[in-house]
Design an enzyme around this catalytic site. Structure first.
Site, PDB file in Angstrom:
ATOM      1  N   HIS A  89       0.790  -1.228   0.000  1.00  0.00           N
ATOM      2  CA  HIS A  89       0.000   0.000   0.000  1.00  0.00           C
ATOM      3  C   HIS A  89       0.831   1.291   0.000  1.00  0.00           C
ATOM      4  CE1 HIS A  89      -2.741  -3.104   0.768  1.00  0.00           C
ATOM      5  NE2 HIS A  89      -3.326  -2.693   1.863  1.00  0.00           N
TER       6      HIS A  89
ATOM      7  N   ASN B 171      -6.907   2.733   4.630  1.00  0.00           N
ATOM      8  CA  ASN B 171      -5.615   2.878   5.304  1.00  0.00           C
ATOM      9  C   ASN B 171      -4.501   2.296   4.445  1.00  0.00           C
ATOM     10  OD1 ASN B 171      -6.740   4.047   7.629  1.00  0.00           O
ATOM     11  ND2 ASN B 171      -7.106   2.056   8.556  1.00  0.00           N
TER      12      ASN B 171
ATOM     13  N   ASP C  11      -6.593  -4.779  -1.978  1.00  0.00           N
ATOM     14  CA  ASP C  11      -6.950  -4.426  -0.600  1.00  0.00           C
ATOM     15  C   ASP C  11      -8.469  -4.489  -0.408  1.00  0.00           C
ATOM     16  OD1 ASP C  11      -6.448  -3.726   2.063  1.00  0.00           O
ATOM     17  OD2 ASP C  11      -6.642  -1.578   1.654  1.00  0.00           O
TER      18      ASP C  11
ATOM     19  N   HIS D 240     -16.913  -3.803   3.338  1.00  0.00           N
ATOM     20  CA  HIS D 240     -17.735  -3.349   4.453  1.00  0.00           C
ATOM     21  C   HIS D 240     -19.125  -2.963   3.953  1.00  0.00           C
ATOM     22  CE1 HIS D 240     -14.357  -3.285   7.190  1.00  0.00           C
ATOM     23  NE2 HIS D 240     -13.654  -2.567   6.328  1.00  0.00           N
TER      24      HIS D 240
END
Length: 234
Positions: A26, A72, A99, A103
């Site tokens: 990331h 994040n 990633d 949700h």
């Protein structure tokens, strides 16, 4: 940016001091890229990954998407976004991963302190990356290398990641002349939302093969097939 650079710089320095293999997940800032080399993958002890959201979105998109693109580390500035795209092209960044974090939309409500981090990315990640080949300096070859070839080489995955005789047929067929509009009705994830909703991609996924089996065909999922363990050349 300060937190990202501080943590990445610390772990890179530790890896160099101990001559240790390191893969950084990331990467989201221009500053972090100064810690990486653009030599061939085989020459690297330190490699790095970024995600489609850092290449496709920037901080200006918070105004319309808000916490839907909270993740994040956070999505950064247009300058960071452009630097990441350059690093994909010149080899400082080695892989692109999703990633994926599906949700529920209810969990993404509220301000930056309340809403959870992460977003569903698997279904439209390839289309988003291919779209960038139409609007940036990325090439289709870059996309294939970072999402297929390099992950297989980097993690020594046996007989996957390449279209090659004797390799397992994990294939995606793309129609480059058929557009895909992202709407709730087209979202397959159980969370039923996407940060790409309302956007139109110039490409469309028509077929997907996994382990040589046709599992997706023009919008229809064939779920009679089961997965298979990944094997490694280690």
């Amino acid at each position: 940016e300060e937190a990202c650079f501080s943590s990445t710089s610390k772990i890179v320095n530790l890896a160099k001091q101990t001559n240790t293999r390191l893969h950084i997940a990331h990467i989201s800032t221009k500053k972090e890229l100064d810690l990486l080399e653009n030599v061939s993958l085989e020459q690297k002890l330190i490699t790095a990954e970024t995600c489609p959201q850092y290449l496709y979105f920037n901080c200006n998109d918070y105004e319309s998407l808000g916490a839907r693109i909270k993740c994040n580390p956070a999505i950064k500035t247009p300058s960071d976004q452009n630097a990441l795209l350059d690093a994909i092209s010149d080899g400082r960044i080695d892989t692109v991963a999703t990633d994926h974090a599906p949700h529920l939309l209810s969990e993404k409500e509220g301000d930056c302190l309340k809403a959870v981090s992460g977003m569903p990315m698997i279904q439209f990640s390839l289309l988003a990356m291919l779209q960038l080949t139409r609007t940036t300096n990325l090439t289709i070859e870059n996309v294939v290398e970072k999402m297929c070839h390099n992950p297989a080489v980097l993690f020594s995955i046996k007989n996957r990641g390449f279209i090659q005789k004797g390799y397992i047929a994990d294939l995606v067929l793309i129609d480059p002349n058929k557009k895909t509009e992202v709407a709730e009705s087209s979202i397959l994830s159980k969370c039923k939302w996407s940060p790409f909703e309302g956007r139109v991609f110039d490409f469309s996924v028509t077929h997907t093969f996994v382990n040589g089996n046709l599992v997706f065909e023009n919008g229809k999922i064939h779920n009679q097939f089961i997965g298979k363990k990944i094997e490694f050349n280690r």
